[in-house]
Design a protein around this motif. Structure first.
Motif, mmCIF file in Angstrom:
data_model
loop_
_atom_site.group_PDB
_atom_site.id
_atom_site.type_symbol
_atom_site.label_atom_id
_atom_site.label_comp_id
_atom_site.label_asym_id
_atom_site.label_seq_id
_atom_site.Cartn_x
_atom_site.Cartn_y
_atom_site.Cartn_z
ATOM 1 N N ALA A 180 -8.716 13.680 -2.637
ATOM 2 C CA ALA A 180 -7.237 13.339 -3.280
ATOM 3 C C ALA A 180 -7.097 12.973 -4.476
ATOM 4 O O ALA A 180 -7.909 12.043 -4.781
ATOM 5 C CB ALA A 180 -6.605 12.821 -2.017
ATOM 6 N N GLY A 181 -6.017 13.399 -5.078
ATOM 7 C CA GLY A 181 -5.672 12.898 -6.330
ATOM 8 C C GLY A 181 -4.269 13.200 -6.789
ATOM 9 O O GLY A 181 -3.576 13.704 -6.081
ATOM 10 N N PHE B 133 1.923 15.306 -10.222
ATOM 11 C CA PHE B 133 1.019 16.384 -9.438
ATOM 12 C C PHE B 133 0.146 15.710 -8.649
ATOM 13 O O PHE B 133 -0.461 14.968 -8.953
ATOM 14 C CB PHE B 133 0.322 17.431 -10.412
ATOM 15 C CG PHE B 133 -0.457 18.622 -9.682
ATOM 16 C CD1 PHE B 133 -0.051 19.460 -9.128
ATOM 17 C CD2 PHE B 133 -1.901 18.058 -9.318
ATOM 18 C CE1 PHE B 133 -0.820 20.590 -8.385
ATOM 19 C CE2 PHE B 133 -2.553 18.909 -8.720
ATOM 20 C CZ PHE B 133 -2.173 20.171 -8.201
ATOM 21 N N ASN B 134 0.262 16.255 -7.247
ATOM 22 C CA ASN B 134 -0.779 15.652 -6.284
ATOM 23 C C ASN B 134 -1.570 16.778 -5.451
ATOM 24 O O ASN B 134 -0.709 17.881 -5.321
ATOM 25 C CB ASN B 134 -0.351 14.469 -5.380
ATOM 26 C CG ASN B 134 0.994 15.042 -4.602
ATOM 27 O OD1 ASN B 134 1.862 15.845 -4.949
ATOM 28 N ND2 ASN B 134 0.756 14.884 -3.148
ATOM 29 N N LEU C 252 -3.228 20.423 0.750
ATOM 30 C CA LEU C 252 -1.880 20.168 0.415
ATOM 31 C C LEU C 252 -1.663 19.965 -1.309
ATOM 32 O O LEU C 252 -2.446 19.563 -2.038
ATOM 33 C CB LEU C 252 -1.500 18.823 0.933
ATOM 34 C CG LEU C 252 0.154 18.087 0.604
ATOM 35 C CD1 LEU C 252 0.664 17.765 1.726
ATOM 36 C CD2 LEU C 252 -0.052 17.176 -0.645
ATOM 37 N N LEU C 253 -0.575 20.630 -1.710
ATOM 38 C CA LEU C 253 -0.584 20.776 -3.061
ATOM 39 C C LEU C 253 1.016 20.293 -3.469
ATOM 40 O O LEU C 253 1.898 20.715 -2.686
ATOM 41 C CB LEU C 253 -0.564 22.054 -3.903
ATOM 42 C CG LEU C 253 -1.980 22.834 -3.597
ATOM 43 C CD1 LEU C 253 -2.071 24.191 -3.960
ATOM 44 C CD2 LEU C 253 -3.045 22.012 -4.346
ATOM 45 N N GLY C 254 1.260 19.591 -4.365
ATOM 46 C CA GLY C 254 2.756 19.084 -4.603
ATOM 47 C C GLY C 254 2.726 18.928 -6.213
ATOM 48 O O GLY C 254 1.894 18.618 -6.801
ATOM 49 N N ASN D 53 0.812 -1.125 -0.178
ATOM 50 C CA ASN D 53 0.028 0.138 -0.141
ATOM 51 C C ASN D 53 0.822 1.428 0.091
ATOM 52 O O ASN D 53 1.491 1.416 1.028
ATOM 53 C CB ASN D 53 -0.844 0.074 1.488
ATOM 54 C CG ASN D 53 -1.810 1.054 1.136
ATOM 55 O OD1 ASN D 53 -2.270 1.767 -0.013
ATOM 56 N ND2 ASN D 53 -2.282 1.532 2.264
ATOM 57 N N ILE D 54 0.991 2.113 -1.107
ATOM 58 C CA ILE D 54 1.712 3.190 -1.151
ATOM 59 C C ILE D 54 0.733 4.390 -0.630
ATOM 60 O O ILE D 54 -0.356 4.759 -1.472
ATOM 61 C CB ILE D 54 1.978 3.495 -2.586
ATOM 62 C CG1 ILE D 54 3.033 2.252 -3.029
ATOM 63 C CG2 ILE D 54 3.055 4.589 -2.684
ATOM 64 C CD1 ILE D 54 2.901 2.271 -4.644
ATOM 65 N N VAL D 55 1.109 4.888 0.382
ATOM 66 C CA VAL D 55 0.366 5.965 0.960
ATOM 67 C C VAL D 55 0.769 7.457 0.606
ATOM 68 O O VAL D 55 2.095 7.673 0.878
ATOM 69 C CB VAL D 55 0.112 5.908 2.449
ATOM 70 C CG1 VAL D 55 -0.696 6.848 3.176
ATOM 71 C CG2 VAL D 55 -0.185 4.508 2.891
ATOM 72 N N LEU D 56 0.138 8.188 -0.370
ATOM 73 C CA LEU D 56 0.509 9.367 -0.811
ATOM 74 C C LEU D 56 0.403 10.335 0.547
ATOM 75 O O LEU D 56 -0.532 10.405 1.231
ATOM 76 C CB LEU D 56 0.142 9.816 -1.928
ATOM 77 C CG LEU D 56 0.044 9.168 -3.225
ATOM 78 C CD1 LEU D 56 -0.693 9.467 -4.233
ATOM 79 C CD2 LEU D 56 1.523 8.453 -3.157
#
Length: 755
Positions: free
Chosen positions: A258-259, A242-243, A199-201, A152-155
């Motif tokens: 979230a995306g 982009f997340n 949150l923006l990345g 499980n990759i948790v962003l």
């Protein structure tokens, strides 16, 4: 010598800084911890999950500056790869094929471009990670197609950061003595906005994997050397990511959305020269091949949820969308020079091929889940999860262009344009797969014992439309249902020691390319292959039994034994029908035949050496012994391409007085053997050494220099090739090939600035 130069260059900035205590960080602690020296080793988390779960925060990986999630997973127990050097794409948990490992992003399933339903973890930049969880056994509230386990990759979410940082870096790839340079750039910000948390990345990074390959081909082992091939393989591209995440309180509950969007833009350029008899000069130059592959892959995930108290408990509504768009264009041109007595540079024949691949895979997911607190410390959870997949796959090729010059050195004619492309057999397929999975799970805690027990009922309706076969055979449908029980418990023997046990029934659904009824000519040597739309899923029953001990205040060591009994294995079978090649060739298919066993022992250690007075020194060690049994058309073997072991060992040394740190990681995985009809492959890898050195400047800047593949790791493959099954049984060789692939080190210099 190269490692010494690297260490000297890395330590040079430290000599320019006066030894002093690092300044106390200003601003939000959560943002500063992302970018500065922490002053103490970063270790594996000791989770309180009932199901056996290993959890690693981003700081565990970050110091070695992995470019992708795949690079990060190289330091996780029992994860192997069967990739090219410098690549980490299909994660093979416990050494099994990637299709046996479930990849989740933020707990949700994601489609992949692979026909085996796997997801390439190198498509996700490591900079997006909040943490990585390795779930060794299944629970009823997660999808059951996880025979080997789940990653499980948790962003990063809206609560993971208060403040922000900028990441700037340069990467030197090993193309030449002076290297090829690329860049890596990113920025992340999190804080209060729009009445909630936001949150923006964004992240952009260059990727370049230059490799050299060398092949020797014999008529049989120890026999005559027929030819050699010298090849360069350069994979050059850029990843864009982009997340965003947002969370707020509304209507008495919590709403979050979230995306993440990731684009992989890559060109793979393979150039090779083949020589007759292993004599590598112009007189024996046989062929020159130019093979280019242009890839653009887009991954998109969007999820939203609303949770609030109702109906005597907590209810959560979920909706998610995930898609992958994989577009590829492949061009291959080959010039032949020794079809007559006239040698290079006069050409005898030129062949040109092109193939286009377009895969569009979309999944919609929805769920409603409810938890109720019962008496005696028990909790009841139940829900309904739905998944609706549509996968359109179109693989086309143009008519082959071939010029033959029978009396060289006559000039070659001009190459005309390709004709119209047409789908290859099995290349124009739509797959619709609908799942509706109810589940119920009961959990409780009594003194030292924590447990959970659940039932999951997975229903799968599949419709396959293959437009490359006869109209009467184009549409095939199947309807499968499986009951998947699971049970886990955790028992505390003491404050420091605990036992974790889990048992579960899991499933693996067939690969897409095995379901199509299209006939593939000469798929196995001289023999053909036709898919089987009636394949059933493989079913596994297994358990995990582990012991975990706390070491000192923060360290942890664990030992785990696992076993899987896999039934209804999908293997190739002979239909008995004569193949397109005439007598001696056959048409093969796949069917559910036989059983298999997978088992092994896993050990992991992650601890500071504070028990000997070295609180700033951290060490980690992961070792997994892996094995399996299966009986195929020839006899007993392991599951295909399962390495017999994998381990990694390393250390980190913090220098709090200087605001600096350094460390190293060493990894090795064992040989892997694969046997299919007409071909057997043994794959071996060299060891991988990674080193980092970092220095903090002020309270919010860190500069880190890393080097990976410092031992020039190689991938060595031995291919035993046969014309048909009878020759394979009798060891009558069509060709015996030995191939070596190697690449040089990659260096990164990265600066992170917090604000």
């Amino acid at each position: 010598m190269r490692i010494k130069l690297f260490m000297g260059a890395a330590l040079a900035p430290l000599a320019l800084v006066t030894a002093a205590q690092a300044q106390e960080a200003q601003g939000p602690v959560t943002s500063v911890e992302d970018v500065i020296v922490t002053g103490r080793p970063v270790l594996r988390n000791r989770t309180d999950d009932t199901a056996p779960t290993l959890s690693y925060d981003r700081e565990y990986f970050q110091r070695f500056e992995p470019l992708t999630v795949g690079d990060a997973l190289k330091r996780v127990p029992s994860v192997t790869f069967l990739s090219d050097v410098l690549e980490s794409d299909g994660a093979r948990l416990r050494g099994l094929d990637p299709g046996y490992t479930k990849i989740l992003i933020d707990g949700e399933e994601v489609p992949g471009a692979g026909v085996d339903r796997s997801f390439f973890v190198d498509r996700i930049p490591a900079e997006l990670i909040e943490r990585v969880e390795v779930v060794r056994s299944s629970s009823a509230n997660r999808s059951g197609d996880a025979v080997a386990g789940t990653i499980n990759i948790v962003l990063r979410d809206a609560l993971s950061l208060d403040g922000g940082y900028v990441r700037l870096g340069a990467i030197m790839f090993p193309d030449s003595e002076y290297g090829e340079w690329g860049g890596t750039y990113g920025a992340v910000w999190g804080g209060e906005a729009l009445g909630g948390r936001l949150l923006l990345g964004a992240n952009v990074q260059d990727r370049r994997n230059p490799k050299n390959k060398y092949s020797q081909r014999f008529d049989e082992p120890g026999g005559t050397l027929d030819n050699t091939e010298v090849q360069t393989d350069v994979r050059d591209g850029t990843d864009y990511a982009f997340n965003a995440a947002y969370e707020t309180e509304i209507g008495g509950g919590t709403f979050d959305v979230a995306g993440a969007f990731v684009r992989t833009d890559r060109v793979q350029d393979e150039d090779s020269i083949e020589y007759l008899g292993g004599i590598e000069n112009a007189a024996n130059l046989s062929t020159i091949n130019d093979n280019d592959l242009d890839i653009q892959t887009d991954n998109l995930t969007v999820r939203t949820g609303y949770e609030r108290e109702m109906f005597g408990g907590d209810t959560e509504f979920k909706l998610a969308y995930a898609s992958i768009s994989d577009e590829q264009y492949e061009f291959e041109g080959e010039s032949e020079y020794r079809r007559d007595a006239i040698i290079f540079p006069d050409e005898d024949r030129y062949t040109l091929d092109s193939t286009t691949t377009d895969i569009q895979d979309e999944e919609w997911k929805a769920a409603i889940e409810h938890e109720i607190e019962l008496s005696n410390g028990m909790e009841l959870e139940f829900g309904l999860q739905g998944n609706w997949k549509t996968r359109d796959s179109l693989v086309t090729e143009t008519p082959r262009i071939r010029f033959t010059v029978p009396n060289a050195p006559a000039p070659r004619p001009a190459v005309p344009a390709f004709g119209p492309s047409t789908p290859v057999p099995g290349g124009d397929v739509t797959i619709e797969e609908n799942r509706l999975d109810p589940y119920v799970m009961l959990s409780g805690e009594t003194g030292a014992l924590t447990w959970e027990a659940g039932l999951r009922y997975e229903t799968t309706d599949t419709t396959i439309t293959d437009r490359t076969v006869a109209p009467a055979d184009q549409v095939s449908e199947s309807d499968e249902a499986e009951l998947l029980p699971s049970f886990s418990l955790r028992y505390a023997l003491s404050e420091d020691d605990r036992i974790i046990f889990s048992a579960a029934r899991t499933v693996r659904r067939p690969s897409f390319n095995r379901l199509s009824p299209a006939l593939l000519v000469e798929e196995f040597g001289d023999s053909d292959f036709v898919g089987n739309p009636d394949l059933k899923p493989e079913i596994a029953t297994g358990f995990d039994l582990g012991f975990e001990r706390r070491l000192g205040r923060r360290g942890v060591a664990g030992m785990n034994v696992f076993y899987r009994d896999v039934q209804d294995l999908v293997e190739e079978t002979n239909t008995g029908q004569e193949g397109d090649g005439g007598p001696g060739t056959f048409i093969y298919t796949v069917d559910n035949v036989g059983d298999g066993k997978v088992y092994g022992v896993e050990f992991d250690l992650s601890t500071p050496l504070d028990f000997i007075g070295m609180e700033s020194t951290g060490v980690f060690l992961n070792y997994s012994w892996l094995d399996s049994e299966i009986t195929d058309f020839i006899g007993e073997r392991r599951f295909n391409s399962q390495s017999d072991y994998v381990y990694s060992v390393g250390f980190t040394q913090d220098l709090p007085t200087w605001g600096a740190a350094f460390g190293a990681s060493y990894r090795k995985q064992g040989d892997a053997f694969s046997r299919v009809l007409a071909e057997e492959v043994t794959t071996s890898y060299g060891a991988d050494l990674e080193v980092f050195v970092e220095k903090q400047f002020g309270s919010n800047v860190v500069v880190r220099l890393t080097g990976s593949n410092l031992l020039d790791s190689s991938k060595d493959e031995v291919f035993d090739k046969f014309a048909n099954e009878a020759d394979q049984r009798n060891r009558v060789y069509d060709e015996y090939e030995v191939e070596t692939e190697e690449a040089g080190p990659v260096y990164q210099l990265v600066m992170r600035v917090a604000f």
